[in-house]
Design a protein around this motif. Structure first.
Motif, PDB file in Angstrom:
ATOM      1  N   ARG A  16      80.431 -20.283 -38.876  1.00 15.44           N
ATOM      2  CA  ARG A  16      79.087 -20.567 -38.346  1.00 15.44           C
ATOM      3  C   ARG A  16      79.163 -21.671 -37.286  1.00 15.44           C
ATOM      4  O   ARG A  16      78.289 -22.534 -37.219  1.00 15.44           O
ATOM      5  CB  ARG A  16      78.115 -20.954 -39.470  1.00 15.44           C
ATOM      6  N   ASN A  25      75.517 -22.217 -36.771  1.00 18.24           N
ATOM      7  CA  ASN A  25      74.980 -21.268 -35.771  1.00 18.24           C
ATOM      8  C   ASN A  25      74.196 -21.968 -34.657  1.00 18.24           C
ATOM      9  O   ASN A  25      73.148 -21.479 -34.226  1.00 18.24           O
ATOM     10  CB  ASN A  25      74.113 -20.197 -36.453  1.00 18.24           C
ATOM     11  N   PHE A  43      80.122 -16.563 -36.032  1.00 18.82           N
ATOM     12  CA  PHE A  43      78.682 -16.850 -36.117  1.00 18.82           C
ATOM     13  C   PHE A  43      77.929 -15.567 -36.456  1.00 18.82           C
ATOM     14  O   PHE A  43      78.471 -14.462 -36.350  1.00 18.82           O
ATOM     15  CB  PHE A  43      78.167 -17.493 -34.813  1.00 18.82           C
ATOM     16  N   VAL A  45      74.641 -12.994 -36.164  1.00 18.96           N
ATOM     17  CA  VAL A  45      73.648 -12.537 -35.191  1.00 18.96           C
ATOM     18  C   VAL A  45      72.665 -11.566 -35.837  1.00 18.96           C
ATOM     19  O   VAL A  45      73.077 -10.633 -36.533  1.00 18.96           O
ATOM     20  CB  VAL A  45      74.329 -11.845 -33.980  1.00 18.96           C
ATOM     21  N   LEU A  55      71.188 -16.292 -33.047  1.00 15.91           N
ATOM     22  CA  LEU A  55      72.161 -16.780 -34.028  1.00 15.91           C
ATOM     23  C   LEU A  55      71.400 -17.425 -35.191  1.00 15.91           C
ATOM     24  O   LEU A  55      70.740 -18.469 -35.016  1.00 15.91           O
ATOM     25  CB  LEU A  55      73.103 -17.808 -33.394  1.00 15.91           C
ATOM     26  N   LEU A 100      72.143 -14.817 -28.249  1.00 19.70           N
ATOM     27  CA  LEU A 100      73.552 -14.401 -28.144  1.00 19.70           C
ATOM     28  C   LEU A 100      74.067 -14.614 -26.721  1.00 19.70           C
ATOM     29  O   LEU A 100      75.214 -15.019 -26.532  1.00 19.70           O
ATOM     30  CB  LEU A 100      73.684 -12.931 -28.576  1.00 19.70           C
ATOM     31  N   ALA A 103      74.988 -18.216 -26.284  1.00 19.45           N
ATOM     32  CA  ALA A 103      76.179 -18.511 -27.087  1.00 19.45           C
ATOM     33  C   ALA A 103      77.433 -18.046 -26.330  1.00 19.45           C
ATOM     34  O   ALA A 103      78.427 -18.778 -26.242  1.00 19.45           O
ATOM     35  CB  ALA A 103      76.076 -17.803 -28.440  1.00 19.45           C
ATOM     36  N   VAL A 116      82.155 -12.166 -34.216  1.00 20.65           N
ATOM     37  CA  VAL A 116      80.698 -12.007 -34.192  1.00 20.65           C
ATOM     38  C   VAL A 116      80.293 -11.226 -35.438  1.00 20.65           C
ATOM     39  O   VAL A 116      80.629 -10.053 -35.575  1.00 20.65           O
ATOM     40  CB  VAL A 116      80.255 -11.249 -32.926  1.00 20.65           C
TER      41      VAL A 116
END
Ligand code: G3P
Ligand code: MG
Length: 253
Positions: A16, A25, A43, A45, A55, A100, A103, A116
């Protein structure tokens, strides 16, 4: 790159982000993982109410944000107003739930690879798999190793595969079931991810001999990590990349 090719896996992946060092996250977690020396992060999603990929681990906002109730009842702009860092401790207030897309942008900046995890809300398995696939296809940078996409939800992996078959997939279990291999093969999965507390040495041997690298979560004790590496487990998914890296020779990172 050949279809579904697995990049070389690191010996550890920040869970995370780096969940013992920063709120899970969040972008702060990615930065902490990179600072600690991790080369990849894991992490979670899921979908906001308007279909954006965000996230967040839980179905609800209560534990890790200043919001309340189901995350999929709010659109991305509403979710962005919530604080996703203050709960963790001083210095993290003002963290937001990342999309996302942002990220991925930060992963590129930090040079971090990623596992992911597709973590659909109830009933959103196929929609989440498809949405994650579309974002990864459109946004994943060539400068990073191809991401490994995993899920507990087989329907999410099937939809992901349909939309973006070129990304390698891993099947997540808590305890590995007897039919793990048939289930992984039916989805074209190339790795097995499981709870280290439920993994036996015999199972680990069987999985590795069948050619599937194992990623074990959540391994925070360096002595346990050394034992699992010794069993042949490829990768520890850990809240504490700093603690595990301290016992790991650089050559093995
Ligand atoms: O992907 C490994 C691990 O994150 C799975 O469990 O609940 O922490 O997402 P969870
Ligand atoms: Mg996860």
């Amino acid at each position: 790159m050949p279809v579904n090719a697995l990049p070389p896996l690191p010996r550890l992946i920040g869970h995370r982000g780096a969940a013992s060092l920063a709120p899970e996250n969040t972008l702060a977690g990615f930065r902490k993982a990179a600072e600690a020396g991790a080369r990849w992060v894991e992490f979670d999603v899921r979908l906001a109410g308007d279909g954006r990929c965000i996230l967040l681990h839980d179905d609800t906002l209560d534990r890790t944000t200043s919001g309340r109730g189901r995350a999929d009842l709010l659109g991305f702009e509403e979710l962005r107003r919530l604080d996703a860092g203050a709960w963790f401790g001083p210095g993290f207030d003002g963290e937001r739930i990342p999309s996302l897309e942002e990220a991925i942008e930060l992963l590129a900046e930090l040079g971090l690879g990623a596992n992911v995890e597709v973590k659909p809300g109830p009933g959103a398995e196929a929609a989440t798999g498809k949405a994650v696939a579309e974002v990864l296809r459109a946004r994943w940078p060539k400068s990073l190793p191809t991401p490994l996409v995993s899920s507990f939800k087989e329907a999410a992996l099937a939809a992901f595969r349909e939309a973006a078959p070129e990304f390698p997939r891993g099947l997540l279990f808590s305890a590995v079931p007897p039919d793990w291999r048939a289930r992984a093969e039916s989805l074209g999965c190339v790795t097995i991810h499981c709870n280290h507390n439920r993994l036996t040495r015999t199972q680990a041997r069987e999985i590795i001999e069948a050619g599937f690298p194992i990623l074990a979560y959540t391994v925070n004790d360096p002595a346990r990590a050394e034992e699992l590496w010794d069993w042949g487990v490829a990768t520890m998914i850990t809240d504490c990349p700093d603690r595990l890296l301290a016992v790991m020779p650089t050559a093995l990172t």
